[in-house]
Design a protein around this motif. Structure first.
Motif, PDB file in Angstrom:
ATOM      1  N   SER A 263      -1.763   6.660  -5.812  1.00 40.17           N
ATOM      2  CA  SER A 263      -3.061   5.984  -5.657  1.00 40.17           C
ATOM      3  C   SER A 263      -3.715   6.388  -4.346  1.00 40.17           C
ATOM      4  O   SER A 263      -3.041   6.540  -3.321  1.00 40.17           O
ATOM      5  CB  SER A 263      -2.882   4.461  -5.694  1.00 40.17           C
ATOM      6  N   GLY A 264      -5.053   6.522  -4.364  1.00 40.75           N
ATOM      7  CA  GLY A 264      -5.811   6.796  -3.149  1.00 40.75           C
ATOM      8  C   GLY A 264      -6.252   5.503  -2.488  1.00 40.75           C
ATOM      9  O   GLY A 264      -6.018   4.406  -3.004  1.00 40.75           O
ATOM     10  N   TRP A 265      -6.912   5.661  -1.331  1.00 42.19           N
ATOM     11  CA  TRP A 265      -7.309   4.470  -0.579  1.00 42.19           C
ATOM     12  C   TRP A 265      -8.299   3.607  -1.352  1.00 42.19           C
ATOM     13  O   TRP A 265      -8.202   2.377  -1.329  1.00 42.19           O
ATOM     14  CB  TRP A 265      -7.903   4.876   0.766  1.00 42.19           C
ATOM     15  N   TRP A 266      -9.272   4.214  -2.043  1.00 42.27           N
ATOM     16  CA  TRP A 266     -10.254   3.435  -2.781  1.00 42.27           C
ATOM     17  C   TRP A 266      -9.609   2.660  -3.923  1.00 42.27           C
ATOM     18  O   TRP A 266      -9.953   1.511  -4.196  1.00 42.27           O
ATOM     19  CB  TRP A 266     -11.364   4.339  -3.319  1.00 42.27           C
ATOM     20  N   ARG A 267      -8.672   3.318  -4.599  1.00 36.85           N
ATOM     21  CA  ARG A 267      -7.982   2.651  -5.701  1.00 36.85           C
ATOM     22  C   ARG A 267      -7.097   1.520  -5.176  1.00 36.85           C
ATOM     23  O   ARG A 267      -7.013   0.449  -5.783  1.00 36.85           O
ATOM     24  CB  ARG A 267      -7.146   3.662  -6.466  1.00 36.85           C
TER      25      ARG A 267
ATOM     26  N   GLU B 251       0.825  -1.207   0.000  1.00 36.59           N
ATOM     27  CA  GLU B 251       0.000   0.000   0.000  1.00 36.59           C
ATOM     28  C   GLU B 251       0.865   1.267   0.000  1.00 36.59           C
ATOM     29  O   GLU B 251       0.533   2.256  -0.670  1.00 36.59           O
ATOM     30  CB  GLU B 251      -0.923  -0.009   1.220  1.00 36.59           C
TER      31      GLU B 251
ATOM     32  N   MET C  86       0.700   4.252  -2.703  1.00 36.15           N
ATOM     33  CA  MET C  86       0.454   5.651  -2.324  1.00 36.15           C
ATOM     34  C   MET C  86       1.546   6.568  -2.876  1.00 36.15           C
ATOM     35  O   MET C  86       1.275   7.706  -3.282  1.00 36.15           O
ATOM     36  CB  MET C  86       0.363   5.768  -0.806  1.00 36.15           C
TER      37      MET C  86
END
Length: 289
Positions: free
Chosen positions: A190-194, A182, A186
């Motif tokens: 990328s965001g959390w949903w992606r 993760e 990031m």
């Protein structure tokens, strides 16, 4: 030379002992598998018997194979409609359970927030509540809000009672996924949903399969909720249709066994298709922590 010969004899003795234990273990597993599969075998041979043959020769093969039992059971029990109702309710509840449970498990396994422990405590309490003790209050609640005798009367309670175990299974599995994955995503923007949709959820395939089959079996075979919350003939599920073959005056065991054989086929097929992923999901969360 004598010492070398003695060592070889000891090694050979250990090898034979290991083979003996291995063979004994296989024998035990074979016997256990036979005991586990025998009720299924008995169900299917009983589905082709007459009532007289069922009582006179309960463990033997049918003297006359009554193929009509399944056809009549399908028609009299309106099992086509009942199977469609069970499939609709079960699939909807499984999807909703996975959607909410995996998301909740991800949040609780990856984020720290003030109410994290109370929320996990609520899910733990949910696992301790006897399901059937809630039938009366749920009946009154659904009657007041107009959900009684609808598909929602089954889908929502199924989801609610399956969520606690789903969340804890998801948390245990996600604990084995390295956080570095993760962090790298990031850094790439990328965001959390992606991250969840593109990385975490695909990695959760084994636990998703495990949760799906466990939930499917519970929902597909449920009788008490469907009996209390469903009245319309057009909405009756498969377990309710099976109850039509038995009344206060007698039971047609040939038809009953035929109907039960039809009802159990989907669960066998789904389990055989997903068994490898189910086993992976059951043990994956225990590797770490």
């Amino acid at each position: 030379m004598e010492m070398a010969a003695g060592e070889r004899r000891k090694t050979g003795g250990r090898g034979w002992a290991r083979k003996g234990l291995s063979g004994f273990g296989r024998l035990i597993l074979t016997a256990y598998a036979a005991l586990t599969l025998y009720p299924l075998y008995w169900l299917f041979i009983s589905a082709f018997k007459t009532n007289e043959d069922f009582f006179r020769h309960p463990y033997a093969l049918p003297h006359v194979w009554m193929k009509e039992n399944m056809v009549r059971a399908w028609e009299l029990g309106k099992m086509g409609r009942a199977m469609m109702n069970s499939g609709l309710v079960t699939v909807s509840a499984v999807i909703l359970t996975l959607l909410l449970g995996i998301l909740a498990g991800y949040v609780l396994s990856r984020f720290e927030f003030r109410l994290k422990k109370p929320v996990m405590g609520l899910f733990l309490i949910g696992m301790l509540i006897p399901i059937h003790s809630t039938l009366v209050p749920l009946f009154l609640m659904m009657k007041n809000i107009g959900l009684l005798d609808t598909y929602g009367a089954l889908i929502l309670p199924y989801t609610a009672f399956e969520l606690p175990i789903t969340v804890f299974l998801a948390i245990g599995f996600m604990a084995s996924i390295p956080r570095e994955i993760e962090e790298a995503a990031m850094i790439d923007g990328s965001g959390w949903w992606r991250i969840f949709g593109r990385i975490i959820f695909p990695l959760c395939t084994p636990i998703v399969a495990t949760i799906s089959i466990l939930a499917f079996l519970r929902f597909w075979n449920d009788f008490s909720f469907a009996l209390v919350f469903i009245n319309s003939q057009s909405l009756k599920t498969l377990p309710l249709s099976l109850s039509l073959f038995s009344d206060g005056f007698g039971t047609d065991y040939g038809l009953t066994m035929g109907a039960m054989a039809i009802a159990v086929i989907p669960t066998i097929v789904i389990y055989l298709m997903m068994q490898e992923r189910i086993m992976k999901g059951m043990v994956a969360g225990s590797i770490k922590g």
